[in-house]
Design an enzyme around this catalytic site. Structure first.
Site, mmCIF file in Angstrom:
data_model
loop_
_atom_site.group_PDB
_atom_site.id
_atom_site.type_symbol
_atom_site.label_atom_id
_atom_site.label_comp_id
_atom_site.label_asym_id
_atom_site.label_seq_id
_atom_site.Cartn_x
_atom_site.Cartn_y
_atom_site.Cartn_z
ATOM 1 N N ALA A 151 -5.034 -3.976 3.372
ATOM 2 C CA ALA A 151 -5.557 -3.472 4.641
ATOM 3 C C ALA A 151 -6.139 -2.070 4.486
ATOM 4 C CB ALA A 151 -4.447 -3.466 5.684
ATOM 5 N N SER A 165 -0.440 0.516 -2.549
ATOM 6 C CA SER A 165 -0.291 0.768 -3.985
ATOM 7 C C SER A 165 0.169 2.198 -4.252
ATOM 8 C CB SER A 165 -1.586 0.459 -4.732
ATOM 9 O OG SER A 165 -2.675 1.039 -4.073
ATOM 10 N N GLU A 209 -2.711 3.989 -11.756
ATOM 11 C CA GLU A 209 -3.736 3.161 -11.116
ATOM 12 C C GLU A 209 -4.973 3.047 -12.019
ATOM 13 O OE1 GLU A 209 -3.144 2.929 -7.357
ATOM 14 O OE2 GLU A 209 -5.013 1.978 -6.787
ATOM 15 N N ASP A 246 -5.000 9.041 -1.783
ATOM 16 C CA ASP A 246 -3.920 8.170 -1.323
ATOM 17 C C ASP A 246 -2.566 8.692 -1.791
ATOM 18 O OD1 ASP A 246 -6.130 6.788 -0.619
ATOM 19 O OD2 ASP A 246 -5.833 5.128 -2.015
HETATM 20 C C1 GLA Z 1 -9.288 4.100 -2.119
HETATM 21 C C2 GLA Z 1 -8.975 5.058 -3.263
HETATM 22 C C3 GLA Z 1 -9.073 6.516 -2.803
HETATM 23 C C4 GLA Z 1 -10.386 6.786 -2.075
HETATM 24 C C5 GLA Z 1 -10.662 5.706 -1.023
HETATM 25 C C6 GLA Z 1 -12.028 5.839 -0.430
HETATM 26 O O1 GLA Z 1 -8.310 4.174 -1.139
HETATM 27 O O2 GLA Z 1 -7.710 4.816 -3.792
HETATM 28 O O3 GLA Z 1 -8.921 7.374 -3.904
HETATM 29 O O4 GLA Z 1 -11.438 6.921 -2.976
HETATM 30 O O5 GLA Z 1 -10.544 4.399 -1.550
HETATM 31 O O6 GLA Z 1 -12.135 7.014 0.274
#
Ligand code: GLA
Length: 383
Positions: A124, A129, A161, A173
């Protein structure tokens, strides 16, 4: 985070391993604005939310690590002498990745057992992660007294990751999940990994996420491809990252770029500006301005950076017919996942009913609605 979930994971651990574990809560995140700007060393505006991953972890009495994914009823057992990515290993690679990256840094961990589960919808765009990676590194840090700072831990999560999952993600994130604060969003400068927190008073409004429940194939490939385009344009301009570029500089190399690459780079430059603008707007708690910026950001994501899809576009477009919604946009990496909406509290029920029906009528699938609160980052709880 849901107290029942915490208790459930705790109980499951004790049933399986007959011991009292450490419990780590690690939240997912939303992002107000600033998409695909993090790996350009630019600006983002995320916040941790009250949904996430709960992990129970303790030392193992054997030579093996045993990990139980409670929601999926799946098990991973491995020896610390043999840590490597598993092809199509899914959730397993987030855990192996964290352990592998610690080992690369010659940081020693001993065998451990773990049970985890969560209440974040998968796929979503709410960073389940990063929440999982952070919970593992935080749990191991506590368990083995590794003395890692939060800043070091998020870099380990990010490397996991990159190297075990194959997504060359930025730091947003992991940062938001680790450093989140209750009722605050974080204006993060990804170059220096320093954030300013903004307390947001949503007054009569609240944050509503609408999950399109589509997750398109090839998302990871598209993601990495966007990153390559950005790197290509930065190289052409002889700067380290698009963070260092403005619109005039871009115009100078426009003739050497395809229209599509030019628009993508322009989007990143403008999206960075929108993040800064939002910071100013939030100093006055100007929710109208927030709404306007969300619409602009979606327009850029749809037409310039091309990371949206028809379902997300529909969900955003539909909000424009309803004055109780101040703004909306697709959120996260793109090609599916959620939209983020600023909606009047009193309108949530009616609008939820309306959009659920219209979306189902149009696409033949259900959308799912979540309201979220801004919450504390990764932490240990006592039960
Ligand atoms: C994913 C990636 C983030 C970021 C977003 C887009 O969530 O893990 O690092 O680049 O996409 O903003």
């Amino acid at each position: 985070m849901n107290p029942n979930l915490k208790r459930y994971i705790n109980t499951q651990y004790q049933e399986k391993f007959n011991e009292k574990p450490i419990i780590v809560c690690s939240p997912g995140r939303i992002n107000l604005i600033g998409e695909h700007t993090d790996y350009n060393e630019g600006f983002v505006f995320p916040a941790a939310i009250d949904k996430g991953i709960v992990t129970a972890i303790e030392k193992s009495q054997t030579e093996l690590c045993t990990i139980y994914a409670s929601d999926l009823d799946e098990i991973l057992s491995f020896s610390l002498g043999d840590v490597q990515p598993i092809p199509n290993g899914n959730w397993r690679n987030f855990i192996l990745g964290v352990v592998g990256e610690l080992q690369k840094l010659h940081i020693e961990v001993k065998p451990f057992n773990m049970v985890f589960g969560g209440d974040l919808p998968k796929g979503a765009g709410l960073s389940s992660s990063a929440a999982l990676e952070n919970s593992v590194v935080y749990g191991l840090n506590t368990l083995f007294n590794l003395k890692l700072s939060k800043s070091q831990m998020i870099l380990i999560s990010q490397k996991a990751e990159h190297n075990y999952v194959g997504v060359r993600c930025g730091i947003m994130d992991q940062y938001a999940s680790m450093f989140g604060e209750e009722d605050h969003a974080l204006l993060l400068d990804c170059r220096y990994q320093k954030a300013t927190s903004y307390k947001i008073d949503f007054k009569d409004y609240e944050l509503m996420l609408i999950n399109s429940n589509v997750s398109h194939n090839l998302v990871d490939a598209e993601y990495n491809d966007r990153r390559l385009v950005c790197e290509h344009v930065a190289k052409l301009l002889n700067v380290p990252f698009l963070r260092d570029v403005n619109e005039d500089m871009l115009l100078q190399v426009k003739s050497q770029l395809s229209e599509s690459d030019y628009q993508k780079a322009l989007y990143v430059v403008q999206e960075n500006q929108r993040v800064i603008e939002l910071g100013k707007a939030l100093e006055n708690n100007d929710l109208q301005a927030l709404g306007g910026l969300l619409y602009k950001a979606h327009h850029g994501a749809q037409h310039q950076f091309k990371i949206s899809c028809k379902e997300l576009d529909f969900l955003v477009e539909e909000t424009k017919k309803h004055s109780e919604i101040l703004g909306a946009r697709m959120m996260g990496g793109g090609f599916g996942g959620c939209t983020i909406n600023i909606i009047k509290k009193s309108a949530v029920t009616d609008y939820s009913n309306h959009i659920s029906k219209t979306y189902q009528d149009t696409f033949g699938i259900n959308c799912t609605i979540h309201t979220v609160k801004l919450s504390q980052g990764t932490h240990i709880i006592e039960l």
